[in-house]
Design a protein around this motif. Structure first.
Motif, mmCIF file in Angstrom:
data_model
loop_
_atom_site.group_PDB
_atom_site.id
_atom_site.type_symbol
_atom_site.label_atom_id
_atom_site.label_comp_id
_atom_site.label_asym_id
_atom_site.label_seq_id
_atom_site.Cartn_x
_atom_site.Cartn_y
_atom_site.Cartn_z
ATOM 1 N N VAL A 44 0.779 -1.163 0.057
ATOM 2 C CA VAL A 44 -0.082 0.076 -0.036
ATOM 3 C C VAL A 44 0.863 1.321 -0.037
ATOM 4 N N ALA A 45 0.503 2.267 -0.792
ATOM 5 C CA ALA A 45 1.282 3.583 -0.735
ATOM 6 C C ALA A 45 1.309 4.216 0.586
ATOM 7 N N ASP A 46 1.988 4.931 0.702
ATOM 8 C CA ASP A 46 1.915 6.038 1.957
ATOM 9 C C ASP A 46 0.787 6.642 1.848
ATOM 10 N N MET A 47 0.129 7.047 2.772
ATOM 11 C CA MET A 47 -1.226 7.516 2.895
ATOM 12 C C MET A 47 -1.185 8.895 3.521
ATOM 13 N N ALA A 48 -0.381 9.170 4.295
ATOM 14 C CA ALA A 48 -0.138 10.532 5.123
ATOM 15 C C ALA A 48 -0.452 11.979 4.322
#
Length: 241
Positions: A44-48
């Motif tokens: 999963v890609a970084d979400m922040a």
């Protein structure tokens, strides 16, 4: 809307500003990915601080899936279904952050218009806010959502314009304050001509938010009086540039 020295419009980030859903953020993507591709999600890609458009696009590519507009539409629909299915789990393992509900209620009493500028698609935003009874005071019809653009400044402009249309007026960006927990929120606000208040309730500390140019920073929303006083001070300060 009010003519008081408080902002005319406050745009809330959601995740790690108003609430946290913990591991459910990844679980939503696991369900949507499986529904759309029939495969198990491996990365999963970084979400922040990022928008759903950016997160979804990168996540699909990380998992070897070619990204097309049609696939994105299907993925967003699957995310929406997953959000509704997982709403009870959000309430079980997540939480409203300290002072979040009191801060929203205080601005409502002051007559300040409120909506969201969030990386979430609308269905995710609604499910998360409703899980913690944070939705009643926010005009979610005028929000800026993460499937609209990968640029948070565009989401701010979108929400400002829609709020103006809702109230039959023009909302000057300088009377708008974005409240968020990442440098992305701060930059998006300033790029759209709005002010930015940072809350250090996510992965970015006070120093990082100030370095990004936040007009004011709080450790959290726990002190409602301090929060509303900071918003008034930020709204009354000279405009950038």
């Amino acid at each position: 809307m009010t003519d008081s020295p408080t902002p005319r419009l406050v745009l809330w980030d959601i995740d790690r500003t108003l609430l946290s859903v913990g591991p459910v953020s990844r679980e939503l993507y696991e369900r949507a990915f499986a529904a759309v591709t029939g495969r198990r999600l491996t990365a999963v890609a970084d979400m922040a601080g990022r928008t759903e458009l950016a997160i979804t696009t990168e996540t699909l590519r990380l998992n070897g899936v070619a990204v097309t507009p049609h696939l994105l539409t299907r993925f967003y629909a699957a995310l929406g279904r997953a959000a509704e299915e997982l709403r009870p789990r959000m309430a079980e393992v997540g939480r409203a952050l300290p002072g979040a509900r009191a801060a929203v209620d205080a601005l409502d009493r002051l007559g300040v218009a409120q909506t969201v500028v969030t990386g979430n698609i609308r269905e995710l935003a609604v499910a998360k806010l409703a899980a913690f009874d944070l939705d009643a005071r926010l005009d979610l019809d005028t929000g800026g959502y993460g499937d609209h653009s990968g640029d948070r400044a565009e989401l701010v402009r979108w929400a400002v314009a829609r709020t103006g249309d809702r109230h039959g007026t023009v909302v000057a960006p300088s009377t708008v304050v974005v409240v968020g927990d990442t440098p992305h929120d701060v930059r998006g606000a300033h790029d759209a001509g709005a002010r930015a208040v940072g809350v250090a309730t996510g992965r970015s500390d006070r120093a990082a938010l100030l370095a990004a140019g936040a007009d004011g920073v709080l450790d959290d929303l726990g002190d409602t009086a301090a929060f509303t006083a900071l918003l008034s001070a930020v709204a009354a300060a000279p405009s950038h540039g």
